[in-house]
Design a protein around this motif. Structure first.
Motif, PDB file in Angstrom:
ATOM      1  N   UNK A   1       0.832  -1.216   0.000  1.00 49.21           N
ATOM      2  CA  UNK A   1       0.000   0.000   0.000  1.00 49.21           C
ATOM      3  C   UNK A   1       0.863   1.261   0.000  1.00 49.21           C
ATOM      4  N   UNK A   2       2.034   1.176   0.606  1.00 44.51           N
ATOM      5  CA  UNK A   2       2.928   2.333   0.637  1.00 44.51           C
ATOM      6  C   UNK A   2       3.678   2.559  -0.656  1.00 44.51           C
ATOM      7  N   UNK A   3       3.687   1.548  -1.531  1.00 43.10           N
ATOM      8  CA  UNK A   3       4.406   1.681  -2.798  1.00 43.10           C
ATOM      9  C   UNK A   3       5.908   1.646  -2.580  1.00 43.10           C
ATOM     10  N   UNK A   4       6.628   1.948  -3.629  1.00 46.12           N
ATOM     11  CA  UNK A   4       8.088   1.923  -3.543  1.00 46.12           C
ATOM     12  C   UNK A   4       8.689   2.652  -4.715  1.00 46.12           C
ATOM     13  N   UNK A   5       9.999   2.779  -4.717  1.00 40.18           N
ATOM     14  CA  UNK A   5      10.688   3.451  -5.813  1.00 40.18           C
ATOM     15  C   UNK A   5      10.692   2.548  -7.046  1.00 40.18           C
TER      16      UNK A   5
ATOM     17  N   UNK B   1       8.944  -7.454  -1.773  1.00 37.16           N
ATOM     18  CA  UNK B   1       7.720  -6.720  -1.410  1.00 37.16           C
ATOM     19  C   UNK B   1       7.952  -5.927  -0.118  1.00 37.16           C
ATOM     20  N   UNK B   2       8.472  -6.592   0.899  1.00 37.43           N
ATOM     21  CA  UNK B   2       8.685  -5.931   2.188  1.00 37.43           C
ATOM     22  C   UNK B   2       9.773  -4.871   2.083  1.00 37.43           C
ATOM     23  N   UNK B   3      10.781  -5.110   1.260  1.00 37.83           N
ATOM     24  CA  UNK B   3      11.878  -4.149   1.106  1.00 37.83           C
ATOM     25  C   UNK B   3      11.388  -2.808   0.565  1.00 37.83           C
ATOM     26  N   UNK B   4      10.216  -2.787  -0.075  1.00 41.72           N
ATOM     27  CA  UNK B   4       9.677  -1.519  -0.580  1.00 41.72           C
ATOM     28  C   UNK B   4       9.412  -0.531   0.548  1.00 41.72           C
ATOM     29  N   UNK B   5       9.208  -1.026   1.756  1.00 45.50           N
ATOM     30  CA  UNK B   5       8.924  -0.139   2.892  1.00 45.50           C
ATOM     31  C   UNK B   5      10.160   0.644   3.325  1.00 45.50           C
TER      32      UNK B   5
ATOM     33  N   UNK C   1      -1.820   0.771  -6.431  1.00 41.83           N
ATOM     34  CA  UNK C   1      -1.363   0.232  -5.152  1.00 41.83           C
ATOM     35  C   UNK C   1      -2.474  -0.468  -4.378  1.00 41.83           C
ATOM     36  N   UNK C   2      -3.673   0.094  -4.378  1.00 49.94           N
ATOM     37  CA  UNK C   2      -4.773  -0.555  -3.661  1.00 49.94           C
ATOM     38  C   UNK C   2      -5.115  -1.899  -4.290  1.00 49.94           C
ATOM     39  N   UNK C   3      -5.089  -1.936  -5.625  1.00 52.11           N
ATOM     40  CA  UNK C   3      -5.369  -3.201  -6.314  1.00 52.11           C
ATOM     41  C   UNK C   3      -4.286  -4.230  -5.987  1.00 52.11           C
ATOM     42  N   UNK C   4      -3.032  -3.806  -5.998  1.00 54.07           N
ATOM     43  CA  UNK C   4      -1.935  -4.713  -5.673  1.00 54.07           C
ATOM     44  C   UNK C   4      -2.086  -5.245  -4.252  1.00 54.07           C
ATOM     45  N   UNK C   5      -2.466  -4.363  -3.319  1.00 54.10           N
ATOM     46  CA  UNK C   5      -2.628  -4.780  -1.919  1.00 54.10           C
ATOM     47  C   UNK C   5      -3.774  -5.770  -1.775  1.00 54.10           C
ATOM     48  N   UNK C   6      -4.881  -5.521  -2.474  1.00 52.35           N
ATOM     49  CA  UNK C   6      -6.022  -6.439  -2.394  1.00 52.35           C
ATOM     50  C   UNK C   6      -5.693  -7.799  -3.002  1.00 52.35           C
TER      51      UNK C   6
END
Length: 205
Positions: free
Chosen positions: A87-91, A128-132, A181-186
Motif C-alpha cells: 500500500x505504501x508503494x516503492x521506488x 515486497x517488504x523491502x519496498x517499505x 497500489x490498492x489493487x496490488x494490496x487487495x
C-alpha cells in the motif's frame, strides 16, 4: 559477528539449503564461516529464540520442524507487513526488484526446478517488504521467510505447489508497475489468504 552468522543461517533456511530436522554442527559451521565456535553458539541461541532451531539435551542443535499450529500466526505477521508495504508503494528500483523475482520464478518453472521456484517465491516476498525501506521490517521478514521455507519443505511433495503462485505474483507486480497500489494490496491479501489455506491443508494431510 554472531548476528552475521545468524543472518547467514537464516538465509540458508530461507533458500532451502538447511532442511527441517537437520543437525547443525558448531565446528563445521565455524570452519565454513571462519568464526569461533563460541560465535556460532551465540548465533544458535538467537535462532533458538526465534524458534528456527532447537537444542536437544545430549544430542545437539537441529533445524526446527514447525507444526501446523503456528501457520496462522506467521500469516498474521505476513498480512501486516507485506500488505502495508504494498500500500505504501516503492521506488522504481524497488519495484524492479519485485519484477526480477517474478522473472526468476518464470525461469525456474521453465527449467522444472521446484527448489529454485520456491527460492524465487521467497525473493518475491522479500522484495515486497523491502519496498517499505525499513531495516527492522527486513529483519522481521528474514525470520518469517526462514520459517515459511520450513513449512514449504513439506509442501514441495506437490510439484505444482509453487507454480500456482506465479500468475498471482505476476498480477501483483503488474499492478505495482502501473501504480495501482490498492489493487496490488487487495490481490496480495487474497493471495495470502489462499496460501494459508493451502498450506494448512498440506499439513493436515
Amino acid at each position: 559477528m554472531a548476528e552475521r552468522v545468524a543472518d547467514e543461517l537464516r538465509r540458508q533456511l530461507a533458500e532451502g539449503t538447511l532442511l527441517p530436522g537437520a543437525r547443525l554442527t558448531e565446528s563445521t559451521i565455524a570452519e565454513d564461516l571462519g568464526v569461533s565456535r563460541n560465535t556460532v553458539r551465540e548465533a544458535f541461541a538467537e535462532l533458538a529464540s526465534e524458534r528456527l532451531v532447537v537444542r536437544l539435551p545430549n544430542r545437539g542443535v537441529f533445524v526446527a520442524t514447525l507444526d501446523a499450529g503456528d501457520i496462522h500466526d506467521v500469516y498474521t505477521v505476513r498480512r501486516a507487513i507485506e500488505v502495508s508495504a504494498v500500500r505504501g508503494g516503492g521506488s522504481a528500483e524497488d519495484i524492479a526488484a519485485v519484477r526480477a523475482a517474478v522473472e526468476e520464478g518464470k525461469r525456474a518453472a521453465e527449467a522444472g526446478d521446484d527448489e529454485a521456484l520456491g527460492t524465487a517465491n521467497q525473493h518475491f516476498h522479500g522484495a515486497i517488504v523491502a519496498m517499505a525501506g525499513s531495516a527492522r521490517l527486513n529483519s522481521i521478514m528474514s525470520q518469517v521467510l526462514a520459517e515459511m521455507r520450513l513449512y514449504f519443505h513439506k509442501a514441495t511433495m506437490d510439484a505444482d505447489f509453487y507454480r500456482h503462485y506465479l500468475p498471482e505474483n505476476e498480477a501483483i507486480c503488474a499492478a505495482l508497475e502501473s501504480g495501482e497500489l490498492d489493487r496490488a494490496a487487495n490481490l496480495l491479501l487474497a493471495y495470502l489468504d489462499r496460501s494459508e489455506d493451502n498450506l494448512s491443508d498440506v499439513h493436515a494431510q
